[in-house]
Design an enzyme around this catalytic site. Structure first.
Site, PDB file in Angstrom:
ATOM      1  N   CYS A   1     -42.955  23.002  72.956  1.00 49.82           N
ATOM      2  CA  CYS A   1     -42.449  22.947  74.385  1.00 49.82           C
ATOM      3  C   CYS A   1     -42.819  24.199  74.982  1.00 49.82           C
ATOM      4  CB  CYS A   1     -41.347  22.619  74.270  1.00 49.82           C
ATOM      5  SG  CYS A   1     -40.374  22.344  75.972  1.00 49.82           S
TER       6      CYS A   1
ATOM      7  N   CYS B   1     -39.848  25.227  77.487  1.00 50.65           N
ATOM      8  CA  CYS B   1     -38.839  25.660  76.906  1.00 50.65           C
ATOM      9  C   CYS B   1     -38.973  27.188  76.540  1.00 50.65           C
ATOM     10  CB  CYS B   1     -38.381  24.765  75.431  1.00 50.65           C
ATOM     11  SG  CYS B   1     -38.314  22.868  75.605  1.00 50.65           S
ATOM     12  N   ASP B   2     -40.124  27.578  75.922  1.00 56.06           N
ATOM     13  CA  ASP B   2     -40.487  28.517  75.246  1.00 56.06           C
ATOM     14  C   ASP B   2     -41.137  29.589  75.791  1.00 56.06           C
ATOM     15  OD1 ASP B   2     -38.497  27.849  73.333  1.00 56.06           O
ATOM     16  OD2 ASP B   2     -40.090  26.738  72.231  1.00 56.06           O
TER      17      ASP B   2
END
Length: 324
Positions: A140, A143-144
């Site tokens: 992701c 997300c990261d």
């Protein structure tokens, strides 16, 4: 003689224990519906594989994914949610109450069901990849990606999603190497053009990742030319997988409407094609795939289930909650 089948009745059965399922549990429990969460094995969803979560509201310093799930679990339990750590083996949604058979053979009769089983990212199934998940290996970018500011990363995939992930990563990473096992990308022409026009993106086509190097963090990725067999070591600090997701809708297929990829199809946000069955989170949301959006959908599914049960009981539904 065989053991008698354990059978129990609940007003709300929630299948799944990620952000969507746990939020649905918090809301239905506070509505005095005594929900049963069939948590699944392993429980907790994708956040259990996530280290730092910095984009979930309310945690300005960030929080570890497993800790966030544990807090949500405790909050749901506080209001009377019951949990069972089993998987659903099969369902019968043609009868009332609905029947959910667990892996142990126990049967749950439910007046309403919230399906929050999520979706699983596809991985390369390399031992080194599994070992470094959450430590430089991610599925992701949204997300990261922030954690890779100024670093070089590899993004695996050749479709539109991979191009979107690679382009997003250029906001943070100094360089993104797209690795794709075919000689041509599968992405739409416009997405290919955007990626190729970005000076921070390069390509290794007809290559595949064979090993991820590093102990506590990613230090390099080995890729192999599928035509020549030559192995090259790329000194990068991150590996992002963008090769698709598989919705965990298996037990419900054939009874609940799905799209061509197996994602549940809903109308009016969370309602499925069967009255009394609702969907929340990544099992039908294949666009956003965020913990906070899954939690929001869990809230909506819970409110829809509460309204459905109130209407079936002939009682007026509870008024919609006022904004905080």
């Amino acid at each position: 003689m065989s053991e008698p089948v354990v059978r129990r009745h609940v007003r709300v059965a929630i299948v799944g224990s990620g952000p969507a399922g746990l939020t649905a549990a918090i809301y239905t429990a506070r509505a005095s519906l005594a929900p049963l969460v069939i948590a699944g094995v392993p429980a907790g969803g994708q956040l259990m594989l996530t280290t730092d979560v910095e984009n979930f509201p309310g945690f300005p310093e960030g929080i570890q994914g497993p800790e966030l799930i544990e807090r949500m679990h405790e909050q749901a339990a506080r209001f009377g949610t019951e949990f069972v750590d089993e998987n659903v083996a099969r369902v019968d949604l043609k009868v009332r109450p609905f029947l959910l058979t667990l892996g142990s053979g126990a049967v749950v009769e439910a007046d309403s069901v919230i399906v929050a089983t999520g979706a699983n990212a596809r991985w390369l199934d390399l031992p080194s990849e599994q070992r470094l998940r959450g430590h430089g290996v991610s599925a992701c970018a949204t997300c990261d990606g922030f954690f890779f500011r100024g670093k070089e990363v590899v993004c695996v995939g050749g479709g539109d999603s991979a191009m979107e992930e690679a382009l997003f990563l250029t906001k943070f990473a100094s360089h993104v190497i797209v690795v794709h096992r075919r000689s041509e990308l599968r992405a739409s022409r416009i997405m290919q053009d955007r990626a190729r026009a970005n000076p921070k993106i390069s390509f290794r086509l007809h290559h595949e990742v064979v090993e991820v190097l590093g102990e506590g963090a990613v230090t390099a990725v080995r890729v192999r030319d599928r035509a020549t067999g030559v192995v090259e070591e790329l000194p990068v600090q991150g590996l992002f997988l963008a090769i698709g997701h598989d919705p965990a809708s298996g037990p419900f297929r054939g009874q609940l409407e799905t799209d061509a990829k197996g994602y549940l199809v809903t109308r009016e946000v969370t309602r499925t094609n069967i009255d009394g069955v609702f969907a929340a989170g990544d099992v039908y949301d294949h666009r956003y795939r965020q913990a906070v959006s899954a939690a929001g959908l869990g809230c909506m599914a819970a409110l829809d289930a509460e309204k459905y049960l109130a209407e079936r009981a002939g009682a007026p539904p509870a008024p919609a909650p006022r904004p905080a």
